[in-house]
Design a protein around this motif. Structure first.
Motif, PDB file in Angstrom:
ATOM      1  N   LEU A   2       7.619  -6.251   6.638  1.00 27.90           N
ATOM      2  CA  LEU A   2       7.750  -5.243   5.591  1.00 27.90           C
ATOM      3  C   LEU A   2       6.989  -5.696   4.353  1.00 27.90           C
ATOM      4  CD1 LEU A   2      11.598  -4.491   5.650  1.00 27.90           C
ATOM      5  CD2 LEU A   2       9.770  -3.073   6.572  1.00 27.90           C
ATOM      6  N   VAL A   3       6.174  -4.816   3.827  1.00 21.49           N
ATOM      7  CA  VAL A   3       5.520  -5.060   2.542  1.00 21.49           C
ATOM      8  C   VAL A   3       6.302  -4.247   1.527  1.00 21.49           C
ATOM      9  CG1 VAL A   3       3.410  -4.788   1.199  1.00 21.49           C
ATOM     10  CG2 VAL A   3       3.272  -5.429   3.617  1.00 21.49           C
ATOM     11  N   VAL A   4       6.934  -4.950   0.597  1.00 21.33           N
ATOM     12  CA  VAL A   4       7.794  -4.306  -0.391  1.00 21.33           C
ATOM     13  C   VAL A   4       7.043  -4.214  -1.717  1.00 21.33           C
ATOM     14  CG1 VAL A   4       9.994  -4.487  -1.620  1.00 21.33           C
ATOM     15  CG2 VAL A   4       9.838  -5.231   0.762  1.00 21.33           C
ATOM     16  N   ASP A   5       7.213  -3.103  -2.398  1.00 21.58           N
ATOM     17  CA  ASP A   5       6.631  -2.914  -3.728  1.00 21.58           C
ATOM     18  C   ASP A   5       7.027  -4.108  -4.603  1.00 21.58           C
ATOM     19  OD1 ASP A   5       6.116  -2.180  -6.389  1.00 21.58           O
ATOM     20  OD2 ASP A   5       6.666  -0.091  -6.050  1.00 21.58           O
ATOM     21  N   PRO A   6       6.053  -4.821  -5.170  1.00 22.34           N
ATOM     22  CA  PRO A   6       6.377  -6.018  -5.950  1.00 22.34           C
ATOM     23  C   PRO A   6       7.202  -5.753  -7.208  1.00 22.34           C
ATOM     24  CG  PRO A   6       4.038  -5.510  -6.123  1.00 22.34           C
ATOM     25  CD  PRO A   6       4.622  -4.570  -5.112  1.00 22.34           C
ATOM     26  N   PHE A  49      -0.889 -13.521   6.554  1.00 24.06           N
ATOM     27  CA  PHE A  49      -2.228 -13.239   7.052  1.00 24.06           C
ATOM     28  C   PHE A  49      -2.183 -12.974   8.557  1.00 24.06           C
ATOM     29  CE2 PHE A  49      -6.383 -14.320   8.758  1.00 24.06           C
ATOM     30  CZ  PHE A  49      -7.218 -13.602   7.924  1.00 24.06           C
ATOM     31  N   ARG A  50      -1.411 -13.781   9.262  1.00 24.04           N
ATOM     32  CA  ARG A  50      -1.320 -13.595  10.715  1.00 24.04           C
ATOM     33  C   ARG A  50      -0.716 -12.232  11.055  1.00 24.04           C
ATOM     34  NH1 ARG A  50       1.410 -17.618  15.170  1.00 24.04           N
ATOM     35  NH2 ARG A  50       0.765 -16.370  16.944  1.00 24.04           N
ATOM     36  N   VAL A  51       0.308 -11.837  10.322  1.00 21.52           N
ATOM     37  CA  VAL A  51       0.929 -10.527  10.566  1.00 21.52           C
ATOM     38  C   VAL A  51      -0.071  -9.410  10.275  1.00 21.52           C
ATOM     39  CG1 VAL A  51       2.726  -8.919   9.797  1.00 21.52           C
ATOM     40  CG2 VAL A  51       3.277 -11.336  10.160  1.00 21.52           C
ATOM     41  N   VAL A  52      -0.780  -9.530   9.169  1.00 20.17           N
ATOM     42  CA  VAL A  52      -1.767  -8.502   8.801  1.00 20.17           C
ATOM     43  C   VAL A  52      -2.873  -8.428   9.852  1.00 20.17           C
ATOM     44  CG1 VAL A  52      -3.579  -7.943   7.133  1.00 20.17           C
ATOM     45  CG2 VAL A  52      -1.295  -8.557   6.330  1.00 20.17           C
ATOM     46  N   ILE A  70      -2.623  -6.805   1.155  1.00 19.32           N
ATOM     47  CA  ILE A  70      -3.623  -7.341   2.082  1.00 19.32           C
ATOM     48  C   ILE A  70      -4.721  -8.057   1.307  1.00 19.32           C
ATOM     49  CG2 ILE A  70      -5.434  -6.702   3.737  1.00 19.32           C
ATOM     50  CD1 ILE A  70      -3.499  -4.475   4.699  1.00 19.32           C
ATOM     51  N   GLU A  71      -5.161  -7.483   0.213  1.00 21.59           N
ATOM     52  CA  GLU A  71      -6.200  -8.109  -0.604  1.00 21.59           C
ATOM     53  C   GLU A  71      -5.734  -9.458  -1.154  1.00 21.59           C
ATOM     54  OE1 GLU A  71      -8.845  -7.239  -4.595  1.00 21.59           O
ATOM     55  OE2 GLU A  71      -7.840  -5.568  -3.608  1.00 21.59           O
ATOM     56  N   GLN A  72      -4.505  -9.526  -1.667  1.00 25.60           N
ATOM     57  CA  GLN A  72      -3.971 -10.785  -2.192  1.00 25.60           C
ATOM     58  C   GLN A  72      -3.959 -11.861  -1.118  1.00 25.60           C
ATOM     59  OE1 GLN A  72      -0.074  -9.488  -3.635  1.00 25.60           O
ATOM     60  NE2 GLN A  72      -0.604 -10.428  -5.592  1.00 25.60           N
ATOM     61  N   VAL A  73      -3.446 -11.512   0.038  1.00 22.51           N
ATOM     62  CA  VAL A  73      -3.340 -12.477   1.136  1.00 22.51           C
ATOM     63  C   VAL A  73      -4.726 -12.890   1.626  1.00 22.51           C
ATOM     64  CG1 VAL A  73      -2.553 -12.754   3.521  1.00 22.51           C
ATOM     65  CG2 VAL A  73      -1.047 -11.711   1.826  1.00 22.51           C
ATOM     66  N   ALA A  74      -5.622 -11.938   1.792  1.00 19.78           N
ATOM     67  CA  ALA A  74      -6.968 -12.238   2.289  1.00 19.78           C
ATOM     68  C   ALA A  74      -7.752 -13.125   1.330  1.00 19.78           C
ATOM     69  CB  ALA A  74      -7.723 -10.942   2.557  1.00 19.78           C
ATOM     70  N   ARG A  75      -7.545 -12.959   0.051  1.00 21.41           N
ATOM     71  CA  ARG A  75      -8.253 -13.795  -0.928  1.00 21.41           C
ATOM     72  C   ARG A  75      -7.748 -15.232  -0.931  1.00 21.41           C
ATOM     73  NH1 ARG A  75      -9.577 -10.473  -6.426  1.00 21.41           N
ATOM     74  NH2 ARG A  75     -10.791  -8.841  -5.442  1.00 21.41           N
TER      75      ARG A  75
END
Length: 94
Positions: A2-6, A49-52, A70-75
């Protein structure tokens, strides 16, 4: 995952674990197999990252929040991945 609104605070009581359990219960089982739900964090980069990368997108309420996550994790991933590999090599003697 789950990606929750920060901007959403962690729920009172059981916190994110309670939310995970609630969603797992709502999802039930598919062909006898239960879901395992985890709230993803941009601070747990390697797992997120693995989940994404390997997961399947099921539902999106707010595409911008998911894209930002996704951008935060990828960076952050490239810097942490090589450190993680290096640490594993040292620990395992590879």
């Amino acid at each position: 995952g789950l990606v929750v609104d920060p901007t959403v605070p962690e729920p009172a009581g059981w916190g994110w674990a309670g939310l995970e359990a609630e969603v797992e219960g709502a999802l039930g089982r598919v062909q006898g197999h239960p879901f395992h739900v985890t709230v993803l964090s941009p601070h747990n980069v390697l797992f997120s990252f693995r989940v994404v990368r390997e997961g399947s997108l099921v539902y999106v309420r707010d595409p911008e929040i998911v894209t930002d996550f996704i951008e935060q994790v990828a960076r952050r991933y490239p810097d942490l991945a090589w450190r993680h590999r290096r640490a594993l090599e040292e620990v395992l003697g590879l």
